[in-house]
Design a protein around this motif. Structure first.
Motif, PDB file in Angstrom:
ATOM      1  N   HIS A 111       2.124  -0.153   0.323  1.00 45.18           N
ATOM      2  CA  HIS A 111       3.010   0.327   1.385  1.00 45.18           C
ATOM      3  C   HIS A 111       4.132   1.154   0.747  1.00 45.18           C
ATOM      4  O   HIS A 111       4.212   1.256  -0.496  1.00 45.18           O
ATOM      5  N   ASP A 155       4.490  -2.804  -8.301  1.00 42.34           N
ATOM      6  CA  ASP A 155       4.222  -4.061  -7.578  1.00 42.34           C
ATOM      7  C   ASP A 155       2.766  -4.357  -7.243  1.00 42.34           C
ATOM      8  O   ASP A 155       2.482  -4.816  -6.113  1.00 42.34           O
ATOM      9  N   GLU A 204       0.927  -6.838  -7.566  1.00 36.67           N
ATOM     10  CA  GLU A 204       0.627  -8.269  -7.741  1.00 36.67           C
ATOM     11  C   GLU A 204      -0.466  -8.749  -6.783  1.00 36.67           C
ATOM     12  O   GLU A 204      -1.042  -9.819  -6.965  1.00 36.67           O
ATOM     13  N   SER A 259       6.211  -0.010  -2.182  1.00 34.39           N
ATOM     14  CA  SER A 259       5.571  -0.189  -3.495  1.00 34.39           C
ATOM     15  C   SER A 259       5.450   1.137  -4.234  1.00 34.39           C
ATOM     16  O   SER A 259       4.661   1.261  -5.172  1.00 34.39           O
ATOM     17  N   ASP A 297      -1.383  -3.718  -1.990  1.00 35.90           N
ATOM     18  CA  ASP A 297      -0.141  -3.800  -1.194  1.00 35.90           C
ATOM     19  C   ASP A 297       0.549  -2.432  -1.213  1.00 35.90           C
ATOM     20  O   ASP A 297       1.749  -2.328  -1.443  1.00 35.90           O
TER      21      ASP A 297
HETATM   22 MG    MG Z   1       5.856  -6.027  -3.330  1.00 33.63          MG
END
Ligand code: MG
Ligand code: SR1
Length: 406
Positions: free
Chosen positions: A237, A252, A254, A240, A235
């Motif tokens: 982006h 982040d 996750e 993050s 993720d």
């Molecule tokens: Mg996030």
């Protein structure tokens, strides 16, 4: 005093009070010290508490997964296991790029909490880029982050048993399903999770009716589903990434799982491209716009350069797989990663424009006509990246695809 209804032995969403009790219970602060606490989570999914000792200024972060997606509400249940994937990824990443991730101090799977380093000296990259701030080390740091983690978790380096054990450890079906839906499926169909101004419906419909595009998206989706090349952040982006002018911290993870290496780079590049477009509105004058766009373009070029240099060095110095010794294998593999990067960037540009979890870069543009025009441009760019990725052989070709007069 711990309230009678709070137990550290079963899951409950933390409150300001219980977050403080927790860090004291864990021994990070003495029982009798007064602490300042605030909930600072501005992401889509989790609670984030910042706890500070006002005198010593010692501070700590407690992040807790909620059993649902905060961005939508309790109607979207979501596994607490994502806290496990996040802390496990951060610890793995710290083996190779300790300076590029926050330190994890404590993880509790039952409570779905991670206690970690406070990075409040840093700023979230997305807002920092909207504000037009420059980060000279960003490209080097992100290129290194992706290369180090990808290489060290790949079959080029690990024993096959060790690699497959890691693949197992990072089977993350629920979070992957979010990406499969929100990045690779919903934006390409008339789906209820999409949201866009009615003024651009004609452009969106063209996208939904473009079967050639959809066939290419299907290929990319199936790569995401099936190609366990390396451990990914999942993720990556600009929301993050935490930055200062000297430091970069990737947060982040996750959504971490084993997937195609180009996915992380593609997401990162897509968010820089969207920011590039948005400076049509956010920059106050032509000169600062040009200067900022040059920074964004150079960040893409340099990230790819740092990624390939770092990966190449590791390949030659630490490659264990016998085919790493065969001339040309590296170049063939990097060409594959590049093509994937371009295609995944195209999907991310489109989903962040019309799907769920769109980006402030475009959403905060007050001039509606300009916002609509930029969203149309973003859809055109995303579509071109996906459909023509085989012809986009070099990073300069990628840059030409979006950095031309709009
Ligand atoms: Mg996030
Ligand atoms: C329901 S989660 C929506 C998005 O937020 C995360 O940051 C991921 O990008 C996900 O797709």
């Amino acid at each position: 005093m711990t309230p009678a209804n709070f137990s550290f032995k079963e899951y409950q969403p933390l409150t300001l009070d219980t977050a403080v009790q927790l860090v004291k219970h864990l021994g990070y602060f003495a029982e009798d010290v007064p602490l300042k606490v605030s909930e600072i989570g501005d992401g889509n999914l989790n609670l984030v508490f910042r706890i500070v000792h006002p005198e010593s200024k010692q501070s700590i972060i407690v992040k807790q997964a909620l059993p649902y997606a905060k961005v939508v509400g309790e109607s979207w249940p979501l596994t607490l296991d994502r806290a496990y994937f996040e802390s496990t990824f951060l610890r793995k990443a710290a083996e190779y790029v300790p300076d590029l991730v926050p330190k994890v101090y404590h993880f509790d799977r039952l409570l779905a909490i991670t206690v970690m380093e406070d990075l409040s000296s840093h700023q979230i990259l997305r807002q920092a880029m909207i504000d037009g701030n420059f980060y000279p080390k960003l490209a080097e740091h992100i290129g290194k982050f992706v290369a180090q983690i990808a290489f060290h978790t790949s079959d080029f380096y690990l024993h096959p048993f060790e690699k497959k054990q890691l693949v197992k450890d990072f089977i993350n079906p629920e979070l992957c399903k979010i990406t499969e839906d929100l990045v690779f499926t919903d934006p390409f169909f008339d789906h209820e999770t999409n949201e866009f101004p009615k003024e651009i419906l004609d452009t969106v419909k063209e996208l939904w009716e473009d079967n050639e595009l959809k066939r290419e998206v299907a290929i990319l989706k199936f790569q995401f589903l099936t190609q366990a090349e390396a451990l990914l952040h999942g993720d990556l982006h600009s929301g993050s990434i935490f930055v200062t002018s000297e430091s970069t911290k990737v947060i982040d993870p996750e959504f971490a799982y084993y997937g195609p290496i180009g996915f992380d780079l593609g997401q990162f590049f897509a968010n820089l491209i969207l920011n590039y477009l948005s400076h049509e509105a956010h920059s106050t004058d032509e000169q600062s716009r040009e200067r900022y766009r040059t920074f964004l373009v150079e960040s893409i070029e340099q990230t790819w350069l740092h990624f390939t240099n770092e990966f190449t060095t590791l390949w030659h110095s630490k490659g264990t797989e016998i085919f790493t010794k065969v001339p040309g294998t590296l170049e063939t593999f990097l060409a594959k990663v590049w093509k994937d990067t371009v295609g995944f960037a195209g999907c991310e540009v489109i989903r962040r424009t019309i799907g769920l979890a769109r980006v402030a870069d475009l959403e905060t543009i007050q001039d509606e006509a300009l916002q609509h025009q930029l969203k149309r441009t973003a859809l055109r760019i995303g579509k071109d990246l996906i459909k023509t990725r085989s012809q986009i052989k070099h990073v300069n070709d990628l840059i030409r695809s979006f950095a031309q007069p709009q």
